[in-house]
Design a protein around this motif. Structure first.
Motif, PDB file in Angstrom:
ATOM      1  N   ASP A 226      -3.167   6.874   4.449  1.00 32.73           N
ATOM      2  CA  ASP A 226      -3.212   6.011   3.280  1.00 32.73           C
ATOM      3  C   ASP A 226      -3.333   6.893   2.049  1.00 32.73           C
ATOM      4  OD1 ASP A 226      -3.033   3.853   4.852  1.00 32.73           O
ATOM      5  OD2 ASP A 226      -5.051   3.082   4.486  1.00 32.73           O
ATOM      6  N   VAL A 227      -2.655   6.510   0.974  1.00 34.21           N
ATOM      7  CA  VAL A 227      -2.643   7.327  -0.243  1.00 34.21           C
ATOM      8  C   VAL A 227      -3.154   6.482  -1.406  1.00 34.21           C
ATOM      9  CG1 VAL A 227      -1.178   8.655  -1.799  1.00 34.21           C
ATOM     10  CG2 VAL A 227      -0.677   8.628   0.651  1.00 34.21           C
TER      11      VAL A 227
ATOM     12  N   VAL B 177       0.847  -1.194   0.000  1.00 32.81           N
ATOM     13  CA  VAL B 177       0.000   0.000   0.000  1.00 32.81           C
ATOM     14  C   VAL B 177       0.880   1.242   0.000  1.00 32.81           C
ATOM     15  CG1 VAL B 177      -1.870  -1.162   1.252  1.00 32.81           C
ATOM     16  CG2 VAL B 177      -0.138   0.114   2.524  1.00 32.81           C
ATOM     17  N   LEU B 178       0.277   2.353  -0.406  1.00 29.42           N
ATOM     18  CA  LEU B 178       0.991   3.621  -0.381  1.00 29.42           C
ATOM     19  C   LEU B 178       0.619   4.361   0.897  1.00 29.42           C
ATOM     20  CD1 LEU B 178       0.497   4.769  -4.099  1.00 29.42           C
ATOM     21  CD2 LEU B 178       2.415   3.517  -3.081  1.00 29.42           C
ATOM     22  N   ARG B 179       1.629   4.897   1.547  1.00 26.31           N
ATOM     23  CA  ARG B 179       1.360   5.638   2.768  1.00 26.31           C
ATOM     24  C   ARG B 179       2.301   6.824   2.853  1.00 26.31           C
ATOM     25  NH1 ARG B 179       1.230   1.938   7.648  1.00 26.31           N
ATOM     26  NH2 ARG B 179       3.495   2.119   7.523  1.00 26.31           N
ATOM     27  N   CYS B 180       1.796   7.940   3.340  1.00 25.50           N
ATOM     28  CA  CYS B 180       2.665   9.109   3.452  1.00 25.50           C
ATOM     29  C   CYS B 180       3.292   9.154   4.839  1.00 25.50           C
ATOM     30  CB  CYS B 180       1.913  10.398   3.137  1.00 25.50           C
ATOM     31  SG  CYS B 180       0.836  10.978   4.456  1.00 25.50           S
TER      32      CYS B 180
END
Lengths: 161, 161
Positions: A141-142, A133-136
DNA sequence: TAGCTGACTTTGCTATCCCTAAGTCAGCCC
DNA sequence: GGGCTGACTTAGGGATAGCAAAGTCAGCTA
């Protein structure tokens, strides 16, 4: 510099991290060998058989992976056998696992058989399924369309007269 | 079936999601074209120039990406210009963004210039840097060596006599 | 309607990837 | 110390991916 994407042609592609990563793992057999290494394959003939490539190709790619520091040769000895080398993922190689998980995830969604994917990736500690997953850095969550691309410190610009 | 990794040779590789994804995006120029599409490039000549590939290759790869449903042709019209088609990421294509982020991240760590990476990927909403991470369905962060591979529903086995 | 421009296509060539088939070689077992 | 086995290497050849240079074509602008 606010709308720097419009200025995209001025960039040079020589310092693109994606392209540089692809210089190392940019072909099919290399990534499939890393898949095997991440699943615990260690011996030469197993790499070739499980990836489905010929021995000459396996030898060449494994040699390159060791030269690039993604795999490490380590001597081992099975009982009743002579000493051999096995190939083990280094930390540098293990950091490509998110790439493999992301590739697998896409294939599970868009290219699997009707029966479903052939393997399931689980968290060792709890058994729940693992996703990339994408996370900043702030913890959000992105979504794929929720990212902005900005110039970084190593940005090279073409000379414009 | 507990120690099924030892049984690895019995698997068939025909239903591997990683291999199937690589069948679609397994070459350098295709992934770099997707990089461009995800950064907002839409026109043919810009794709070729920014990826650094020749026009014949750009034409062939873009056509294949459209055929595979990762890009979509959409008519557009710039003022004072005639109608053209632009290439836009579909949802199917956008779901490969985690792969691109993971590739970029590895390159940032292991292959960037001393000055640092050329671009920085930010969360649109808050500006913090975006990373690809592994997370399980139970919400835990997962390290590259914290995953187990298990048989999935679509696992095919070789016949063994 | 003539020309310009962006978006390709065609041609001809090189380089890389991968294959099969057949060697080579080291060292433990007997 | 001779054979076996796992781990490669060598040789030869086909398919794919890439290049540069030049040609085609559609449809606005003038």
């Amino acid at each position: 510099m606010t709308d720097f994407l419009a200025d995209r042609d001025a960039w040079l592609t020589t310092n693109c991290s994606i392209a540089r990563t692809l210089d190392v793992v940019g072909n099919r057999s290399t990534l499939l060998l890393l898949r095997e290494a991440s699943m615990g394959t260690r011996r030469f003939d197993q790499f070739a058989a499980r990836v489905g490539i010929s021995e000459p190709v396996a030898a060449a790619r494994l040699k390159q992976l060791v030269a690039d520091g993604l795999l490490e040769r380590r001597p081992y000895r099975e009982p009743g056998q002579r000493t051999r080398d096995e190939y083990v993922l280094t930390d540098k190689g293990a950091q490509l696992v998110p790439v493999l998980v992301a590739l697998r995830q896409w294939g599970d969604t868009w290219a699997a058989d009707a029966a479903g994917p052939s393997v399931r990736v689980e968290h060792h500690d709890c058994g729940a399924e693992v996703h990339a997953v994408l996370r900043c850095a702030a913890g959000h969550d992105v979504e794929p369309d929720g990212i902005d691309v900005r110039p970084g410190p190593g940005l090279l610009r073409a000379n414009r007269d």
